[in-house]
Design a protein around this motif. Sequence first.
Motif, PDB file in Angstrom:
ATOM      1  N   LYS A  92      55.551  -3.113  58.926  1.00 55.99           N
ATOM      2  CA  LYS A  92      56.289  -4.079  59.733  1.00 55.99           C
ATOM      3  C   LYS A  92      57.619  -3.439  60.124  1.00 55.99           C
ATOM      4  N   VAL A  93      57.928  -3.508  61.407  1.00 54.61           N
ATOM      5  CA  VAL A  93      59.160  -2.936  61.943  1.00 54.61           C
ATOM      6  C   VAL A  93      60.075  -4.070  62.354  1.00 54.61           C
ATOM      7  N   LYS A  94      61.291  -4.055  61.842  1.00 52.17           N
ATOM      8  CA  LYS A  94      62.325  -5.021  62.250  1.00 52.17           C
ATOM      9  C   LYS A  94      63.425  -4.225  62.915  1.00 52.17           C
ATOM     10  N   VAL A  95      63.701  -4.544  64.165  1.00 51.49           N
ATOM     11  CA  VAL A  95      64.767  -3.860  64.903  1.00 51.49           C
ATOM     12  C   VAL A  95      66.092  -4.422  64.421  1.00 51.49           C
ATOM     13  N   ARG A  96      66.965  -3.553  63.951  1.00 50.79           N
ATOM     14  CA  ARG A  96      68.255  -3.980  63.403  1.00 50.79           C
ATOM     15  C   ARG A  96      69.067  -4.755  64.438  1.00 50.79           C
ATOM     16  N   PHE A  97      69.795  -5.741  63.946  1.00 55.48           N
ATOM     17  CA  PHE A  97      70.728  -6.553  64.739  1.00 55.48           C
ATOM     18  C   PHE A  97      70.026  -7.368  65.833  1.00 55.48           C
ATOM     19  N   THR A  98      68.717  -7.602  65.648  1.00 57.80           N
ATOM     20  CA  THR A  98      67.957  -8.465  66.564  1.00 57.80           C
ATOM     21  C   THR A  98      67.025  -9.314  65.720  1.00 57.80           C
ATOM     22  N   ASN A  99      66.325 -10.216  66.375  1.00 57.97           N
ATOM     23  CA  ASN A  99      65.279 -10.982  65.715  1.00 57.97           C
ATOM     24  C   ASN A  99      63.895 -10.428  66.045  1.00 57.97           C
ATOM     25  N   VAL A 100      63.855  -9.194  66.535  1.00 60.16           N
ATOM     26  CA  VAL A 100      62.603  -8.593  66.977  1.00 60.16           C
ATOM     27  C   VAL A 100      61.911  -7.894  65.804  1.00 60.16           C
ATOM     28  N   SER A 101      60.657  -8.307  65.557  1.00 61.55           N
ATOM     29  CA  SER A 101      59.809  -7.649  64.561  1.00 61.55           C
ATOM     30  C   SER A 101      58.448  -7.405  65.180  1.00 61.55           C
ATOM     31  N   TRP A 102      57.800  -6.336  64.763  1.00 62.20           N
ATOM     32  CA  TRP A 102      56.473  -6.008  65.254  1.00 62.20           C
ATOM     33  C   TRP A 102      55.738  -5.173  64.221  1.00 62.20           C
ATOM     34  N   LEU A 103      54.442  -5.074  64.395  1.00 60.61           N
ATOM     35  CA  LEU A 103      53.605  -4.321  63.486  1.00 60.61           C
ATOM     36  C   LEU A 103      53.313  -2.959  64.098  1.00 60.61           C
ATOM     37  N   LEU A 104      53.465  -1.924  63.281  1.00 61.32           N
ATOM     38  CA  LEU A 104      53.141  -0.564  63.700  1.00 61.32           C
ATOM     39  C   LEU A 104      51.973  -0.076  62.854  1.00 61.32           C
ATOM     40  N   SER A 105      50.929   0.384  63.512  1.00 61.49           N
ATOM     41  CA  SER A 105      49.820   1.040  62.829  1.00 61.49           C
ATOM     42  C   SER A 105      49.736   2.463  63.362  1.00 61.49           C
TER      43      SER A 105
END
Length: 194
Positions: A92-105
């Motif tokens: 799981k990737v969370k972009v710092r200083f944002t509310n953006v998260s996504w899954l990386l495979s």
Amino acid sequence: MNVIIWNCRGASKPSFKKRVRELVQNHNPAILVVMETRVGGDRAREITNLLPFDEAIHTDATSYAGGLWVLWNADRVDITLLSSTEHEIHAKVKVRFTNVSWLLSAVYASPRNAERQILWKNLMNVAELHNLPWVIAGDFNEPLLSEDKFGGRSVSVNRSLLFKECLDKCKMLDFGFAGPRFTWTNRREVQALI
């Protein structure tokens, strides 16, 4: 945010660290996925500790083949390992200083068909278990169409259909590529290239 996916075919080469530094200088990636490192264990950690990234996840190479690394800068993204095998890393990737998260495979599929079938099933299981935006990147070692391969045996329709089923069930879209269509050769004369 830039993410670079690279099939380096050997991370212990003398030129590897120089190439990574050039990629970082020219493209400033937050995440670098390196496939076919052919390095694992302590040696992988030694190499990644010398690269311009704060954090790393490694899978081990098998007999000087395979190997998969996800490297990132912790000031830009927070990455949490969800699961991994020798052919895949899910995080799981969370972009710092944002509310953006996504899954990386990150994927480096085995050249062996039976092991690729296990990978396809694993990816389809992951698809059922989450609802995040999902990036799947890597080398699947399976041509989908006959145009994806030059020379050698013809593409197996049955294996391509199994791969297509995985793509469909995971709702994957091919974003394409930039650069030459074929980037690997078997170092043979032109008429015998694969």
